[in-house]
Design a protein around this motif. Structure first.
Motif, PDB file in Angstrom:
ATOM      1  N   LEU A 514     -16.320  72.447  -5.381  1.00  0.00           N
ATOM      2  CA  LEU A 514     -15.450  71.920  -4.328  1.00  0.00           C
ATOM      3  C   LEU A 514     -15.005  70.498  -4.665  1.00  0.00           C
ATOM      4  O   LEU A 514     -15.550  69.845  -5.570  1.00  0.00           O
ATOM      5  N   THR A 515     -14.043  70.011  -3.911  1.00  0.00           N
ATOM      6  CA  THR A 515     -13.617  68.625  -4.071  1.00  0.00           C
ATOM      7  C   THR A 515     -14.729  67.703  -3.549  1.00  0.00           C
ATOM      8  O   THR A 515     -15.565  68.138  -2.747  1.00  0.00           O
ATOM      9  N   PRO A 516     -14.764  66.429  -3.962  1.00  0.00           N
ATOM     10  CA  PRO A 516     -15.808  65.522  -3.474  1.00  0.00           C
ATOM     11  C   PRO A 516     -15.883  65.461  -1.947  1.00  0.00           C
ATOM     12  O   PRO A 516     -16.986  65.445  -1.378  1.00  0.00           O
ATOM     13  N   ALA A 517     -14.749  65.434  -1.278  1.00  0.00           N
ATOM     14  CA  ALA A 517     -14.761  65.372   0.189  1.00  0.00           C
ATOM     15  C   ALA A 517     -15.340  66.657   0.781  1.00  0.00           C
ATOM     16  O   ALA A 517     -16.104  66.617   1.763  1.00  0.00           O
ATOM     17  N   GLN A 518     -14.980  67.798   0.212  1.00  0.00           N
ATOM     18  CA  GLN A 518     -15.513  69.064   0.703  1.00  0.00           C
ATOM     19  C   GLN A 518     -17.029  69.149   0.457  1.00  0.00           C
ATOM     20  O   GLN A 518     -17.773  69.649   1.305  1.00  0.00           O
ATOM     21  N   GLN A 519     -17.468  68.673  -0.692  1.00  0.00           N
ATOM     22  CA  GLN A 519     -18.905  68.698  -0.993  1.00  0.00           C
ATOM     23  C   GLN A 519     -19.702  67.912   0.045  1.00  0.00           C
ATOM     24  O   GLN A 519     -20.732  68.378   0.539  1.00  0.00           O
ATOM     25  N   ILE A 520     -19.214  66.723   0.384  1.00  0.00           N
ATOM     26  CA  ILE A 520     -19.913  65.900   1.380  1.00  0.00           C
ATOM     27  C   ILE A 520     -19.954  66.609   2.727  1.00  0.00           C
ATOM     28  O   ILE A 520     -20.981  66.637   3.408  1.00  0.00           O
ATOM     29  N   ALA A 521     -18.840  67.207   3.126  1.00  0.00           N
ATOM     30  CA  ALA A 521     -18.779  67.897   4.418  1.00  0.00           C
ATOM     31  C   ALA A 521     -19.724  69.096   4.454  1.00  0.00           C
ATOM     32  O   ALA A 521     -20.432  69.320   5.450  1.00  0.00           O
ATOM     33  N   VAL A 522     -19.745  69.870   3.373  1.00  0.00           N
ATOM     34  CA  VAL A 522     -20.609  71.052   3.320  1.00  0.00           C
ATOM     35  C   VAL A 522     -22.080  70.647   3.306  1.00  0.00           C
ATOM     36  O   VAL A 522     -22.910  71.212   4.031  1.00  0.00           O
ATOM     37  N   ARG A 523     -22.413  69.662   2.479  1.00  0.00           N
ATOM     38  CA  ARG A 523     -23.813  69.227   2.395  1.00  0.00           C
ATOM     39  C   ARG A 523     -24.274  68.613   3.715  1.00  0.00           C
ATOM     40  O   ARG A 523     -25.427  68.775   4.125  1.00  0.00           O
ATOM     41  N   SER A 524     -23.378  67.912   4.407  1.00  0.00           N
ATOM     42  CA  SER A 524     -23.719  67.354   5.720  1.00  0.00           C
ATOM     43  C   SER A 524     -23.987  68.464   6.730  1.00  0.00           C
ATOM     44  O   SER A 524     -24.883  68.352   7.583  1.00  0.00           O
ATOM     45  N   ALA A 525     -23.201  69.544   6.646  1.00  0.00           N
ATOM     46  CA  ALA A 525     -23.414  70.687   7.545  1.00  0.00           C
ATOM     47  C   ALA A 525     -24.791  71.310   7.310  1.00  0.00           C
ATOM     48  O   ALA A 525     -25.509  71.646   8.262  1.00  0.00           O
ATOM     49  N   PHE A 526     -25.166  71.448   6.029  1.00  0.00           N
ATOM     50  CA  PHE A 526     -26.497  71.977   5.718  1.00  0.00           C
ATOM     51  C   PHE A 526     -27.579  71.026   6.227  1.00  0.00           C
ATOM     52  O   PHE A 526     -28.601  71.464   6.756  1.00  0.00           O
ATOM     53  N   ALA A 527     -27.373  69.720   6.070  1.00  0.00           N
ATOM     54  CA  ALA A 527     -28.361  68.741   6.524  1.00  0.00           C
ATOM     55  C   ALA A 527     -28.587  68.854   8.031  1.00  0.00           C
ATOM     56  O   ALA A 527     -29.726  68.793   8.513  1.00  0.00           O
ATOM     57  N   GLU A 528     -27.513  69.021   8.789  1.00  0.00           N
ATOM     58  CA  GLU A 528     -27.634  69.165  10.239  1.00  0.00           C
ATOM     59  C   GLU A 528     -28.401  70.434  10.604  1.00  0.00           C
ATOM     60  O   GLU A 528     -29.196  70.453  11.551  1.00  0.00           O
ATOM     61  N   GLY A 529     -28.151  71.506   9.851  1.00  0.00           N
ATOM     62  CA  GLY A 529     -28.867  72.752  10.103  1.00  0.00           C
ATOM     63  C   GLY A 529     -30.361  72.611   9.862  1.00  0.00           C
ATOM     64  O   GLY A 529     -31.184  73.080  10.671  1.00  0.00           O
TER      65      GLY A 529
END
Length: 560
Positions: A514-529
């Motif tokens: 993914l793009t750097p911005a998408q990676q941060i968003a996806v990883r943040s979603a996993f962190a919240e989970g």
């Protein structure tokens, strides 16, 4: 208690007598003991010397391999599912193992009473070794999950039978020390599991995670077969007579077939509903609702049936005698084992996953990140044996302290920012607190059970304790997976295309595309989970602390 050893024997004779009886025996015993003296003696035979240590080595290896399967696989889930394209089913690789492991613990304990514990242990070692081989040659994720379930049946028997056999190997005065030796299994498995899982996945094929069990399983089988003594009744029979007796109609009639079916069916349906709800099926779907309802009904029927069987004159013996749970102390011990296990097993599995999904750790780095938790737990288990055995600390105090430490450790993990991608250094300290809490409580629950349950029901009680401990962890793992999937799926779909979302569900490596911005968003979603998972585990751990307080007595009993 007197200890005596025949000069030409590797067996210790342990004689339990009172002080008054001791004086009488000392006065009367001569070259030929009197009839009264012989009637006073209650003698149990225990192994010692090199035979004891070779048998211990066989038991240790078998228990080590079955324990290693949890830690080594938990750090390898991402690599396995990357290879087999099944990340969305990743937790079933662990859950299938734990589900069968959980469901058969009490059943093995009862079968050990019926068919013989040595027979059931050898059968368990055979199943574990054979299905480890089949896991190693699996060609798809469904095959692997299926074989893992059968591998778990073997592992369940290994644990259950070793815990039941241990009290008969050494005298009660040495039980705590011997359990400390056995506990080194968990130390080594905890340390080597994550590291081996990471190294194997980085340097070789994930298949060796399972194939390495073959030589160890064979060695364990041989040592147990040669050095574990048979009962006195079996020694008087020929091999053919022993085999025939195990399958006599009178022996088979003792099996509680209905109880076994109800126990297995309710466990499978319950875990299925918790694992699949909100992922493959909606929570209000017919599959999930019907599974939960049927599971609850089967549990109720199981309790009614076991109560009926225990009060009837039927030959069948209940899988779990309800009389064990009628008293406050045994019932509370079972409840404490159930609730205090919720956090530990889920964290053992989830921490390596979180490190890879959120912080982009390699498998080796993810395994090392969970070492503070995995190492301190067995060390605390060994320490608890010393405190109870040598310092005579009542198990109640250690169990309560252990429950409190777990709650503090899990609660502190909830203090991190929900969307933090970097790993806070404090996490490793919190892992240590959780590990110490779990380790202190684990052995002491077994020691406490031995003090409050009659010897005739001890094997079944230990099996039930372990079954509830693993069931609690399995339920926690299933619920945590549901929490994570329900939270991340909609958020990931908001920032990536459906094709990219599907790729991530199949393999976490797709996040790197993914793009750097998408990676941060996806990883943040996993962190919240994962953060929501920690909150759930903190609540259940708090219930465990409450139940442990009900083990209190005006004069807390010490280990027997």
């Amino acid at each position: 208690m007197l200890l005596a050893r025949s000069p030409s024997s590797d067996v210790v004779h342990v004689v339990h007598i009172t002080n008054d009886q001791s004086r009488s025996i000392m006065e009367e015993a001569g070259p030929t003991p009197s009839k009264e003296t012989l009637e006073l003696e209650k003698t149990v035979l225990y192994l010692r010397g090199w035979k004891l240590w070779l048998l211990t080595a066989g038991l240790w290896i078998g228990l080590f391999l079955s324990s290693l399967e949890s830690t080594i696989v938990s750090t390898s889930l991402v690599s396995i599912t990357n290879a087999l394209n099944g990340f969305i089913l990743r937790d079933w690789i662990v859950t299938a193992y734990l589900l069968s492991y959980t469901s058969f613990l009490t059943i093995y304990a009862k079968f050990g009473d019926i068919f013989g514990r040595k027979t059931m242990l050898l059968l368990a070692l055979t199943l574990f070794t054979v299905f480890s081989t089949l896991c190693g040659v699996s060609s798809n994720i469904v095959e692997l999950i299926t074989f893992r379930a059968f591998q778990g049946i073997g592992a369940s028997g290994i644990y259950s039978m070793i815990m039941a056999i241990t009290p008969s190997i050494v005298p009660p005065t040495n039980y705590g020390k011997y359990m400390a030796i056995v506990s080194t299994v968990f130390i080594v498995a905890s340390v080597l599991g994550p590291v081996m899982g990471g190294v194997i996945n980085s340097r070789s094929s994930w298949r060796w995670i399972f194939l390495l069990n073959i030589p160890g399983g064979m060695v364990s089988f041989i040592l147990v077969a040669v050095y574990l003594p048979m009962s006195e009744a079996s020694l008087k029979l020929s091999p053919r007579q022993r085999l025939r007796r195990k399958f006599e109609r009178s022996t088979l009639a003792r099996i509680d077939i209905v109880g076994i079916f109800l126990l297995l069916a309710s466990s499978v349906l319950l875990i299925f509903a918790l694992e699949e709800g909100g992922t493959r099926y909606f929570w209000n779907s017919a599959a999930i609702v019907s599974s939960l309802v049927i599971a609850i009904v089967l549990v109720i029927v199981f309790v009614i049936w076991e109560t009926f069987l225990s009060e009837s004159t039927m030959v069948q013996e209940p899988v779990f005698p309800p009389s064990i749970a009628k008293d406050r102390l045994p019932a509370t011990t079972l409840a404490t084992s159930f609730f205090t296990s919720f956090a530990f097993i889920a964290m053992v599995v989830n921490i390596p996953q979180k490190m890879q999904a959120v912080s982009d750790f390699s498998p080796v780095e993810a395994g090392l990140a969970s070492l503070p938790l995995l190492l301190t737990a067995p060390l605390a288990t060994a320490l608890s044996g010393f405190l109870v055995e040598n310092l005579a600390v009542p198990p109640f105090y250690l169990i309560t302290i252990a429950s409190a430490l777990q709650l503090v450790g899990v609660g502190l993990t909830c203090s991190f920012p929900a969307d933090a991608i970097a790993v806070p250094t404090a996490q490793y300290g919190y892992e240590i607190i959780i590990g110490i809490g779990f380790g202190l409580g684990l052995t002491n629950l077994y020691i406490f059970a031995r003090a409050v349950v009659p010897e005739t029901n001890l094997a079944v009680m230990i099996g039930a304790l372990t079954q509830l401990r693993v069931l609690g962890g399995t339920i926690s793992l299933a619920v945590c997976a549901t929490i994570l999937n329900n939270h991340t799926a909609p958020r990931v779909e908001q920032v990536v295309s459906p094709q990219q979302a599907q790729a991530i569900s199949n393999s976490l490596l797709a996040i790197n595309d993914l793009t750097p911005a998408q990676q941060i968003a996806v990883r943040s979603a996993f962190a919240e989970g994962y953060h929501k998972q920690n909150i759930f585990m903190a609540v259940l751990t708090g219930i465990g602390l409450i139940t442990s307080c009900f083990l209190w007595e005006k004069t807390p009993r010490k280990a027997v």
